[in-house]
Design an enzyme around this catalytic site. Structure first.
Site, PDB file in Angstrom:
ATOM      1  N   HIS A   1       9.597  33.301  23.112  1.00  0.00           N
ATOM      2  CA  HIS A   1       9.351  34.148  21.935  1.00  0.00           C
ATOM      3  C   HIS A   1      10.665  34.439  21.202  1.00  0.00           C
ATOM      4  O   HIS A   1      11.059  35.590  21.003  1.00  0.00           O
ATOM      5  CB  HIS A   1       8.668  35.453  22.346  1.00  0.00           C
ATOM      6  CG  HIS A   1       7.904  36.099  21.227  1.00  0.00           C
ATOM      7  ND1 HIS A   1       6.782  36.849  21.429  1.00  0.00           N
ATOM      8  CD2 HIS A   1       8.109  36.108  19.890  1.00  0.00           C
ATOM      9  CE1 HIS A   1       6.311  37.292  20.273  1.00  0.00           C
ATOM     10  NE2 HIS A   1       7.107  36.851  19.318  1.00  0.00           N
TER      11      HIS A   1
ATOM     12  N   GLU B   1       3.443  37.700  28.273  1.00  0.00           N
ATOM     13  CA  GLU B   1       4.887  37.515  28.140  1.00  0.00           C
ATOM     14  C   GLU B   1       5.610  38.569  28.966  1.00  0.00           C
ATOM     15  O   GLU B   1       5.247  39.751  28.896  1.00  0.00           O
ATOM     16  CB  GLU B   1       5.299  37.611  26.671  1.00  0.00           C
ATOM     17  CG  GLU B   1       4.703  36.509  25.809  1.00  0.00           C
ATOM     18  CD  GLU B   1       5.160  36.556  24.355  1.00  0.00           C
ATOM     19  OE1 GLU B   1       5.956  37.462  24.003  1.00  0.00           O
ATOM     20  OE2 GLU B   1       4.718  35.703  23.563  1.00  0.00           O
TER      21      GLU B   1
ATOM     22  N   ARG C   1       1.198  33.935  17.282  1.00  0.00           N
ATOM     23  CA  ARG C   1       0.866  34.811  18.398  1.00  0.00           C
ATOM     24  C   ARG C   1       0.223  33.966  19.490  1.00  0.00           C
ATOM     25  O   ARG C   1      -0.513  33.014  19.203  1.00  0.00           O
ATOM     26  CB  ARG C   1      -0.098  35.917  17.957  1.00  0.00           C
ATOM     27  CG  ARG C   1       0.583  37.073  17.229  1.00  0.00           C
ATOM     28  CD  ARG C   1       1.377  37.922  18.196  1.00  0.00           C
ATOM     29  NE  ARG C   1       2.021  39.066  17.567  1.00  0.00           N
ATOM     30  CZ  ARG C   1       3.296  39.094  17.195  1.00  0.00           C
ATOM     31  NH1 ARG C   1       4.040  38.014  17.354  1.00  0.00           N
ATOM     32  NH2 ARG C   1       3.827  40.185  16.676  1.00  0.00           N
TER      33      ARG C   1
END
Length: 325
Positions: free
Chosen positions: A280, A261, A232
């Protein structure tokens, strides 16, 4: 084992999404009513709903913000391994069960981390930059066999990463919340960093792991070390990593996850020397969406049959603490 009590006669499933819908889910499930909702629509979709599928985990704090409307909710499943967005005080205090998609991402993420290790060792980012300039420059590269890695995250993703790195001859230490066979305790991490070539983060985001890689942590690593984060974004203090790369205290970093993000275009992370940025995607191998649907459909069948659910999250810890059931 977690078996939920009797369900309503006409159960309702809310699918929380941002546009990309789970394909074929309704074909697999014929005895549920479906409601589809984006984050702003969730507050009106929740009343009377038995279950929520958080299909798109980029929806932020939508579940927490709509929580007062959850008058019949019994189960939340997330199409991700991380559940930090679902761990808030009201959820923890409730009887609502959380399950996650543990098991879907293990191998793809392990392969991705190995790819990043090889990219660093073999200088692939620099090779591609030279190619773009049409510049022929012979260089020596490093070998990964015999290099050391510390993998933080004692769950199945961390174990898969450790196993694959070990398979190419690396010396790997796996670190988890507590010590057990093959896993070091979190308190041992500082003592392991001095001889580490690669520090890999695959831990869940909890109050204990938030900001765990900061200026003090980075100072314990040798200047030749590389940092890889596929856990994370908030596991690292991003400005500290940028500063360490600029000063030469850290040789490289590969970040697949970020505090914000998508990563803002003006972020210094994009251009700092020694950085590899990816959006990601470390666990998103071809077919991953179908795997997520299959896992949820199986859990939904268990739910409808009153059987134990897979991947039940311990809400006080923020991750699955037992086996698959």
């Amino acid at each position: 084992m977690t078996v939920l009590p009797a369900q309503s006669a006409d159960p309702i499933l809310v699918v929380l999404h941002s546009a990309d819908l789970p394909l074929d889910l309704e074909k697999r499930v014929s005895d549920m009513r479906f409601r589809y909702a984006t984050a702003p629509e969730l507050v009106t979709a929740l009343p009377g709903a038995d279950a929520v599928l958080v299909w798109d985990f980029t929806i932020g704090d939508a579940v927490r913000e709509a929580w007062p409307a959850a008058d019949a909710l019994r189960w939340v499943h997330t199409a991700s391994a991380g559940v930090d967005r679902l761990i808030f005080d009201e959820m923890v205090a409730s009887d609502v069960v959380i399950t996650n998609s543990r098991g879907v991402f293990d191998t793809p993420m392990a392969e991705y981390v190995l790819g990043l290790v090889l990219a660093f060792a073999k200088g692939l980012p620099h090779t591609l930059r030279l190619q773009d300039r049409g510049e022929w420059r012979h260089r020596e590269t490093e070998t990964v066999a015999g290099a050391s890695a510390v993998v933080v995250g004692g769950g199945p993703i961390g174990a898969a990463i450790a196993g694959l790195l070990g398979a190419v001859g690396m010396r790997v230490e796996l670190v988890g919340r507590r010590a057990r066979p093959g896993v070091r305790a979190a308190e041992e991490l500082p003592a392991l960093l001095g001889g580490t070539d690669y520090l890999v983060l695959a831990a869940p985001l909890t109050e204990q792991t938030r900001g765990m890689v900061n200026t003090a942590t980075l100072a314990l690593l040798p200047p030749s070390a590389r940092l890889i984060n596929v856990g994370r974004g908030a596991l690292v203090v991003e400005q500290d990593v940028v500063a360490a790369l600029r000063s030469g205290e850290l040789a490289g970093a590969a970040l697949d996850v970020f505090d914000t993000e998508p990563l803002p275009p003006d972020s210094p992370i994009w251009s700092v020397p020694g950085m590899i940025v990816s959006p990601h995607m470390s666990g998103d191998a071809v077919g991953w969406r179908q795997s997520l649907v299959e896992l949820f459909a199986e859990n939904l069948a268990r739910y409808r049959a009153g059987e134990p659910l897979r991947n039940v999250v311990d809400k006080t810890h923020g991750y699955v603490t037992s086996g698959s059931l």
